[in-house]
Design a protein around this motif. Sequence first.
Motif, PDB file in Angstrom:
ATOM      1  N   TYR A 103      -0.795   2.894  -7.585  1.00  0.00           N
ATOM      2  CA  TYR A 103      -0.750   3.231  -8.981  1.00  0.00           C
ATOM      3  C   TYR A 103      -1.384   2.168 -10.096  1.00  0.00           C
ATOM      4  N   ARG A 106      -5.005   2.600 -10.442  1.00  0.00           N
ATOM      5  CA  ARG A 106      -5.385   3.912 -10.902  1.00  0.00           C
ATOM      6  C   ARG A 106      -6.428   3.624 -11.981  1.00  0.00           C
ATOM      7  N   ASP A 426      -3.126  12.547  -9.040  1.00  0.00           N
ATOM      8  CA  ASP A 426      -4.207  12.358  -8.386  1.00  0.00           C
ATOM      9  C   ASP A 426      -3.727  12.051  -6.625  1.00  0.00           C
ATOM     10  N   LEU A 429      -3.298   8.691  -5.171  1.00  0.00           N
ATOM     11  CA  LEU A 429      -2.326   7.825  -5.247  1.00  0.00           C
ATOM     12  C   LEU A 429      -1.136   8.280  -4.822  1.00  0.00           C
ATOM     13  N   THR A 554     -13.363   6.945 -12.203  1.00  0.00           N
ATOM     14  CA  THR A 554     -12.316   6.749 -11.009  1.00  0.00           C
ATOM     15  C   THR A 554     -12.945   7.261  -9.598  1.00  0.00           C
TER      16      THR A 554
END
Length: 731
Positions: A103, A106, A426, A429, A554
């Motif tokens: 996390y 991220r 996501d 994660l 990302t």
Amino acid sequence: MNNRAVITFLCVAVTTVSMAQMPQPFKGRVGDPGPLRWDPLWRSVADTVTIVLSDTLSIRFRGEKPSNCNVFFERHMVVRYGNEADVARYAHVVIPESLDPPYDRRGKAWGAWTGFEGGDWSDVRLDFLHVRKVWPDGMWQDVPWIARQRSDTVRSLRATDRIDRQRFELQNVDPGDVVEFHYKYMVPYDMSWPHSLGWRQHEWAGNWQRLTSWRVFFHRDIPVLQQFVEVIYRRHQGLLLTGAKPSAVEEDGVDVRQVFVNYDLPGCMDEVNARPASELPHLILSLDLFDSRNFMRDRLSNQPLPTPYWANVIRWRERRADWWRRVAKKSMPDRQNQLLKEFVHHHSAGIPANQPLARLAALQEVIANAFTVRSSDLWFADLDQSLDRMGEQLAKGELKEHSLYDLYAKLLAELDLGYLTIYPLDKRLGRLSPSYLTPLWESLFGFVVLGHEGDLIVMPPGLESSYLPGELPFYWQQATALKCEINAMYSLVVPSPTLVTLPDLGQVDLRRTELHVRVDPLLGAATAHARVYHSGQFSTLCRNAYLRSRSDPTIERSYGHRLFDAGQVRLQNLVADPPAAWPPYGQVVNMDLDLTPGLMRSDDTLWILDLSRILIHALPDGFHAPTRDLPFHWDFAQDDRITIVLDVPKELEPVVVGPVDWEWRCASALYRFRTEKHPDGTFRLTSQLIIHDDAEPVSGRYQLAELLAAASKIEALKVHFRMVPPRVDGR
């Protein structure tokens, strides 16, 4: 040896973003190291291995009122460094540290980490930090460090919080050294109490918003020989621990101590394309303090009713959206509302009013293809106090990041469409659960729009990405999402959180790249016509690189690669068709390229055409099979084929042995490279990557490593041509 070394503190402040609220400065001091206990078990590990020999983490919750509640983190850890590379990478401490690496990292692609990743805690107070080298005979020596500071921001619903992280880089540490760390820091529940109360409480960001739901992982980037974790709290604090099962639980009245003991943990938190939250045990902490912000008032009796934090987030957002819905229904529209109506009428003309989902799809297509989103950093920092002016946003084609939710609520009201909101996590994660909903304040959101002909998922655009009607990137497909029914949020009894699994679109995810190369040795020139066809996820992830010169930050960076990004290529012409508005959202891009800068003559008979970094497959870097401990997850199943057609004069011939068909296989994928000569005199090179399963098990890591190495060679492709001597008739 027992004498303390003099430690020089070199503090370099690196400020990245200015904030309205000033942070509390770090106040570090050297704590009492205490006696050294050398465990004979440490001798059983090879000296060349970097490993955490002993790790003790204590998390203590103190105080039951929001005004004096604090969380104390104390860690005592012994690490042996096995080689210089690991010293350079791991010989440091970040305060506050990262207890949830997936996390905390991220929003950052693999390899783009800054080295300052840590917990999103503000107003951190460092109580002490002591680092020393230790030896089996009880001798020790202090280790000096250089302290560097970095400031980041975390957004809440309508504000931002400044996060100051400090990185202590150890000096004079060599391979083979055993280093002992001992540090303690405090995270306050709310430094702004009681100013953060009242009707504007959602505008006061703080740790109270992020302590509601967070995780603690036991594994680290390097192996851990033995570990002891304890969580100490009082029942009145409303702390709920779920996830990993404790090794022991001690209770003394209202005081509770849960203990977690682990041995021989592999170092796997930083493995490329791993999903630790799905594979590794971890602890979930949810804090529900007796805080007035966690209550709502009954409309009739005015009695306080407990309300979970996630429901408060939804309510605060929906109160504002409900006001905009009522504005959209005004019989005498103002200028902004009139501009919105004109936008809807213009871009949905020809679609019957009894087909509102089709009208919405037409509007979403326009927004995805033609609109941009402007960052709202200044608005969240309370430096931009301008009005939203949503009608003007639509007229200009430039949306404000902070008003996306209100704008979509107003558009849907104009089309008379009901909706549910979704807050996806996501899947890289982890997955949401009733006990883990993430802090939710900074979560992305979308809409499930309800219609007679079915439901339609609509995701607002972002700064770097945009989505067509019903389109989802791979990391949201089959991911969990919190689904909220708007009317239920106004009921006195808040329902349990509803979690849904977002659909798998089941589309064909393929890319076809064709490069037709022409070489003229007399002119010393080379040109090419390229055609790229994107479909499915390749369209979702790659098209913005051509349409807007940017891509989702990302994801693996190679998805945003364009053929003309290679240094030896000149772009002559580009025509990018808009993507289709229906699955699989196909798009065609045509380019004319000048490859002359990459054409070189080696000698009188040999030419070399440099095609490196022009054509690449989307492959991650950093896969290391020998130390792999977790399954490797591909982004999505795909068929990616690159075709190079070499059209050269008959006096030139590519130096290839053909036809040749090389093939590499693993359990989840197939890679094939083929060379062939056609009867018309052209040569064709084909590189094809086919992924048919989402994950590769650990047992296939060596086969996967071979496949990745073979598929990556297309990035360094150089084609050699030799002059063919003229043939003499009769000889």
